[in-house]
Scaffold this active site. Structure first.
Site, PDB file in Angstrom:
ATOM      1  N   HIS A 128      45.508  -3.826   6.696  1.00  0.00           N
ATOM      2  CA  HIS A 128      46.847  -4.386   6.456  1.00  0.00           C
ATOM      3  C   HIS A 128      46.996  -5.784   7.033  1.00  0.00           C
ATOM      4  O   HIS A 128      48.119  -6.229   7.299  1.00  0.00           O
ATOM      5  CB  HIS A 128      47.908  -3.441   7.051  1.00  0.00           C
ATOM      6  CG  HIS A 128      47.962  -2.121   6.347  1.00  0.00           C
ATOM      7  ND1 HIS A 128      48.466  -0.987   6.925  1.00  0.00           N
ATOM      8  CD2 HIS A 128      47.558  -1.756   5.096  1.00  0.00           C
ATOM      9  CE1 HIS A 128      48.370   0.025   6.068  1.00  0.00           C
ATOM     10  NE2 HIS A 128      47.828  -0.405   4.951  1.00  0.00           N
ATOM     11  N   CYS A 136      49.835 -19.987   4.129  1.00  0.00           N
ATOM     12  CA  CYS A 136      50.901 -20.577   3.315  1.00  0.00           C
ATOM     13  C   CYS A 136      51.276 -19.595   2.201  1.00  0.00           C
ATOM     14  O   CYS A 136      50.422 -19.039   1.516  1.00  0.00           O
ATOM     15  CB  CYS A 136      50.412 -21.887   2.690  1.00  0.00           C
ATOM     16  SG  CYS A 136      51.615 -22.588   1.550  1.00  0.00           S
ATOM     17  N   PRO A 237      49.833  13.184  18.758  1.00  0.00           N
ATOM     18  CA  PRO A 237      50.674  14.202  19.418  1.00  0.00           C
ATOM     19  C   PRO A 237      51.460  15.043  18.412  1.00  0.00           C
ATOM     20  O   PRO A 237      51.914  16.129  18.720  1.00  0.00           O
ATOM     21  CB  PRO A 237      51.635  13.373  20.282  1.00  0.00           C
ATOM     22  CG  PRO A 237      51.291  11.953  20.111  1.00  0.00           C
ATOM     23  CD  PRO A 237      50.252  11.828  19.068  1.00  0.00           C
ATOM     24  N   ALA A 254      46.582   9.149  22.452  1.00  0.00           N
ATOM     25  CA  ALA A 254      45.230   8.576  22.329  1.00  0.00           C
ATOM     26  C   ALA A 254      44.669   8.099  23.661  1.00  0.00           C
ATOM     27  O   ALA A 254      43.478   8.287  23.940  1.00  0.00           O
ATOM     28  CB  ALA A 254      45.270   7.410  21.340  1.00  0.00           C
TER      29      ALA A 254
HETATM   30  C1  BV8 Z   1      50.044  -1.075  -2.554  1.00  0.00           C
HETATM   31  C2  BV8 Z   1      51.513  -4.315   7.634  1.00  0.00           C
HETATM   32  C3  BV8 Z   1      49.770  -1.633  -4.830  1.00  0.00           C
HETATM   33  C4  BV8 Z   1      52.891  -4.878   7.703  1.00  0.00           C
HETATM   34  C5  BV8 Z   1      51.846  -2.136   6.589  1.00  0.00           C
HETATM   35  C6  BV8 Z   1      50.857   6.393  -3.146  1.00  0.00           C
HETATM   36  C7  BV8 Z   1      51.771   7.343  -2.735  1.00  0.00           C
HETATM   37  C8  BV8 Z   1      52.993   6.947  -2.169  1.00  0.00           C
HETATM   38  C9  BV8 Z   1      53.298   5.583  -2.025  1.00  0.00           C
HETATM   39  C10 BV8 Z   1      52.393   4.653  -2.435  1.00  0.00           C
HETATM   40  C11 BV8 Z   1      51.174   5.053  -2.986  1.00  0.00           C
HETATM   41  N1  BV8 Z   1      50.468   3.929  -3.281  1.00  0.00           N
HETATM   42  C12 BV8 Z   1      51.202   2.850  -2.941  1.00  0.00           C
HETATM   43  C13 BV8 Z   1      52.387   3.252  -2.445  1.00  0.00           C
HETATM   44  C14 BV8 Z   1      53.459   2.363  -1.989  1.00  0.00           C
HETATM   45  C15 BV8 Z   1      53.296   1.962  -0.523  1.00  0.00           C
HETATM   46  C16 BV8 Z   1      53.365   3.167   0.381  1.00  0.00           C
HETATM   47  O1  BV8 Z   1      52.359   3.670   0.834  1.00  0.00           O
HETATM   48  N2  BV8 Z   1      54.581   3.629   0.628  1.00  0.00           N
HETATM   49  C17 BV8 Z   1      54.755   4.777   1.487  1.00  0.00           C
HETATM   50  C18 BV8 Z   1      55.480   4.355   2.749  1.00  0.00           C
HETATM   51  C19 BV8 Z   1      55.576   5.820   0.744  1.00  0.00           C
HETATM   52  N3  BV8 Z   1      52.036   1.265  -0.303  1.00  0.00           N
HETATM   53  C20 BV8 Z   1      51.982  -0.060  -0.518  1.00  0.00           C
HETATM   54  O2  BV8 Z   1      52.928  -0.710  -0.923  1.00  0.00           O
HETATM   55  C21 BV8 Z   1      50.648  -0.729  -0.265  1.00  0.00           C
HETATM   56  N4  BV8 Z   1      50.348  -1.578  -1.375  1.00  0.00           N
HETATM   57  O3  BV8 Z   1      49.856   0.070  -2.768  1.00  0.00           O
HETATM   58  O4  BV8 Z   1      49.998  -2.056  -3.516  1.00  0.00           O
HETATM   59  C22 BV8 Z   1      49.270  -2.810  -5.553  1.00  0.00           C
HETATM   60  C23 BV8 Z   1      47.995  -2.762  -6.099  1.00  0.00           C
HETATM   61  C24 BV8 Z   1      47.532  -3.862  -6.806  1.00  0.00           C
HETATM   62  C25 BV8 Z   1      48.325  -5.013  -6.938  1.00  0.00           C
HETATM   63  C26 BV8 Z   1      49.593  -5.059  -6.342  1.00  0.00           C
HETATM   64  C27 BV8 Z   1      50.084  -3.954  -5.654  1.00  0.00           C
HETATM   65  C28 BV8 Z   1      50.700  -1.617   0.966  1.00  0.00           C
HETATM   66  C29 BV8 Z   1      50.971  -0.823   2.215  1.00  0.00           C
HETATM   67  C30 BV8 Z   1      50.786  -1.705   3.456  1.00  0.00           C
HETATM   68  C31 BV8 Z   1      52.123  -1.927   4.129  1.00  0.00           C
HETATM   69  N5  BV8 Z   1      51.931  -2.675   5.402  1.00  0.00           N
HETATM   70  N6  BV8 Z   1      51.596  -2.859   7.687  1.00  0.00           N
HETATM   71  C32 BV8 Z   1      53.493  -4.723   9.068  1.00  0.00           C
HETATM   72  O5  BV8 Z   1      52.859  -4.164   9.979  1.00  0.00           O
HETATM   73  O6  BV8 Z   1      54.628  -5.195   9.219  1.00  0.00           O
HETATM   74  S1  BV8 Z   1      51.995  -0.467   6.747  1.00  0.00           S
HETATM   75  C33 BV8 Z   1      52.627  -0.115   8.319  1.00  0.00           C
HETATM   76  O7  BV8 Z   1      53.252   1.133   8.245  1.00  0.00           O
HETATM   77  C34 BV8 Z   1      51.551   0.048   9.368  1.00  0.00           C
HETATM   78  O8  BV8 Z   1      50.433  -0.737   9.111  1.00  0.00           O
HETATM   79  C35 BV8 Z   1      51.212   1.536   9.388  1.00  0.00           C
HETATM   80  O9  BV8 Z   1      49.992   1.789   8.750  1.00  0.00           O
HETATM   81  C36 BV8 Z   1      52.282   2.136   8.514  1.00  0.00           C
HETATM   82  C37 BV8 Z   1      53.027   3.268   9.148  1.00  0.00           C
HETATM   83  O10 BV8 Z   1      53.612   2.727  10.376  1.00  0.00           O
HETATM   84  P1  BV8 Z   1      53.710   3.665  11.722  1.00  0.00           P
HETATM   85  O11 BV8 Z   1      54.379   4.937  11.356  1.00  0.00           O
HETATM   86  O12 BV8 Z   1      54.151   2.940  12.917  1.00  0.00           O
HETATM   87  O13 BV8 Z   1      52.288   3.884  12.037  1.00  0.00           O
HETATM   88  P2  BV8 Z   1      51.575   5.056  11.631  1.00  0.00           P
HETATM   89  O14 BV8 Z   1      51.756   5.452  10.221  1.00  0.00           O
HETATM   90  O15 BV8 Z   1      50.239   4.669  11.972  1.00  0.00           O
HETATM   91  O16 BV8 Z   1      52.332   6.264  12.520  1.00  0.00           O
HETATM   92  C38 BV8 Z   1      52.380   6.247  13.946  1.00  0.00           C
HETATM   93  C39 BV8 Z   1      51.689   7.527  14.334  1.00  0.00           C
HETATM   94  O17 BV8 Z   1      51.280   7.431  15.660  1.00  0.00           O
HETATM   95  C40 BV8 Z   1      52.593   8.751  14.226  1.00  0.00           C
HETATM   96  O18 BV8 Z   1      51.934   9.787  13.530  1.00  0.00           O
HETATM   97  C41 BV8 Z   1      52.784   9.174  15.706  1.00  0.00           C
HETATM   98  O19 BV8 Z   1      52.873  10.576  15.854  1.00  0.00           O
HETATM   99  C42 BV8 Z   1      51.525   8.672  16.321  1.00  0.00           C
HETATM  100  N7  BV8 Z   1      51.593   8.361  17.745  1.00  0.00           N
HETATM  101  C43 BV8 Z   1      52.646   7.929  18.475  1.00  0.00           C
HETATM  102  N8  BV8 Z   1      52.251   7.736  19.760  1.00  0.00           N
HETATM  103  C44 BV8 Z   1      50.936   8.033  19.827  1.00  0.00           C
HETATM  104  C45 BV8 Z   1      50.502   8.431  18.548  1.00  0.00           C
HETATM  105  N9  BV8 Z   1      49.234   8.796  18.290  1.00  0.00           N
HETATM  106  C46 BV8 Z   1      48.361   8.784  19.317  1.00  0.00           C
HETATM  107  N10 BV8 Z   1      48.686   8.399  20.576  1.00  0.00           N
HETATM  108  C47 BV8 Z   1      49.962   8.035  20.860  1.00  0.00           C
HETATM  109  N11 BV8 Z   1      50.293   7.669  22.110  1.00  0.00           N
HETATM  110 ZN    ZN Z   2      50.485 -24.535   1.129  1.00  0.00          ZN
END
Ligand code: BV8
Ligand code: ZN
Length: 272
Positions: A128, A136, A237, A254
């Site tokens: 990501h 830009c 967790p 972690a």
């Molecule tokens: C795309 C950068 C197409 C920005 C991020 C299929 C099914 C459903 C939806 C979709 C699909 N395909 C595409 C989609 C749409 C969408 C998507 O997935 N939507 C979801 C939300 C429904 N995906 C996209 O739009 C992607 N692009 O598919 O484009 C395309 C193709 C060709 C041409 C044009 C377009 C792009 C997705 C990338 C988005 N950017 N990050 C930024 O950071 O600001 S994603 C961002 O959210 C993070 O990177 C992270 O991966 C994600 C989730 O955030 P968090 O919840 O904070 O993190 P995480 O998921 O990792 O969860 C935290 C975990 O940690 C929890 O489980 C918690 O229990 C645990 N935890 C907490 N404390 C601890 C712990 N674990 C261990 N130790 C601890 N102490």
């Molecule tokens: Zn430029």
């Protein structure tokens, strides 16, 4: 069948340690949870304080940047400042220790922070993008990171709410500079995704750490490994959709679980 519900059971840890000790090609797949104990809020929690009234999924989009570049740039600069003040935790250090011990180890992260690199991981694959690679928004040329710190939390700015920081302008075309991250609705970097899928399909163990497994296509990576017959160990967790593919669930934070896993895998093998 998954084990390890509840706290990190001895049996689950031993099973995961045996898998790690015999692994020759491991993929460590991480999400925002691995940085939580460094004080870097997870994506869902990133909207505290000044940002609590915003929805991350609406802010992390090209439309939000087009509509209010200063608000979005301000949010990322606030997050970058948070990362700058943070330090890698014992979880990041344990991942680097795994890379040093397993012959072929690949770190694939969804995180945009640089804590894996600062803990010694050699070349994590950033699916990501990264907070440290602005570019830009018009001509895509890389842009330098701002040197002056963004507004401190809550300092009044022209709108008086301390959130908006006007993005710098591209030196080449004067377009607004954007964060070097992948927003919702944007494609992941092709080479990074390809390398991650390739590593997951060829690994003999996938360790997924601190991810909710909700964001696609990144969330497919552990499923690719499982489809190719590799065991999956999850460190989180909470329960996640990845429980369905995890052979072992280590239910804990972690920064505690990963060091314990590394000790159990190798200290027994070569007692000090
Ligand atoms: C795309 C950068 C197409 C920005 C991020 C299929 C099914 C459903 C939806 C979709 C699909 N395909 C595409 C989609 C749409 C969408 C998507 O997935 N939507 C979801 C939300 C429904 N995906 C996209 O739009 C992607 N692009 O598919 O484009 C395309 C193709 C060709 C041409 C044009 C377009 C792009 C997705 C990338 C988005 N950017 N990050 C930024 O950071 O600001 S994603 C961002 O959210 C993070 O990177 C992270 O991966 C994600 C989730 O955030 P968090 O919840 O904070 O993190 P995480 O998921 O990792 O969860 C935290 C975990 O940690 C929890 O489980 C918690 O229990 C645990 N935890 C907490 N404390 C601890 C712990 N674990 C261990 N130790 C601890 N102490
Ligand atoms: Zn430029």
């Amino acid at each position: 069948m998954t084990e390890g519900a509840g706290s990190v059971g001895e049996r689950s840890l031993r099973k995961a340690a045996a898998l790690l000790a015999q692994a020759r090609r491991v993929v460590v797949f991480t999400g925002a949870g691995i940085s939580a104990e460094s004080g870097v809020p997870t994506f869902r929690d990133a909207l505290t304080g000044l940002w609590r009234s915003f929805d991350a999924r609406r802010l992390a989009t090209p439309d939000a940047f087009r509509d209010d570049p200063a608000l979005v740039w301000g949010w990322y600069e606030w997050r970058r400042a948070r990362v700058g003040r943070a330090h890698p935790n014992a979880g990041h250090v344990a991942v680097a220790a795994i890379e040093a011990r397993v012959p072929h180890a690949v770190v694939v992260t969804q995180n945009v922070d640089d804590l894996h690199e600062r803990a010694g991981s050699v070349a994590p694959i950033h699916l990501h993008g990264s907070l440290s690679a602005p570019r830009c928004s018009a001509c895509a040329r890389p842009a330098p990171l701002p040197t002056e710190p963004p507004l401190p939390d809550g300092a009044p700015d022209e709108q008086g709410d301390g959130r908006r920081v006007a993005p710098p302008r591209c030196a080449h075309c004067a377009g607004p500079v954007r964060p070097g991250v992948v927003w919702f609705g944007e494609a992941l970097p092709g080479a990074a995704l390809e390398a991650a899928v390739e590593a997951a399909s060829a690994c003999d163990l996938l360790l997924t750490v601190g991810t909710s497994g909700l964001v696609h296509p990144a969330a497919e990576i552990p499923r690719v490994a499982a489809r190719f017959g590799a065991p999956v160990v999850q460190v989180n967790p909470e329960e996640t959709p990845l429980d369905a593919v995890a052979d072992v669930n280590l239910r804990g934070p972690a920064a505690q679980v990963l060091p314990a896993l590394v000790r159990a895998a190798w200290d027994a093998a070569d007692p000090a």
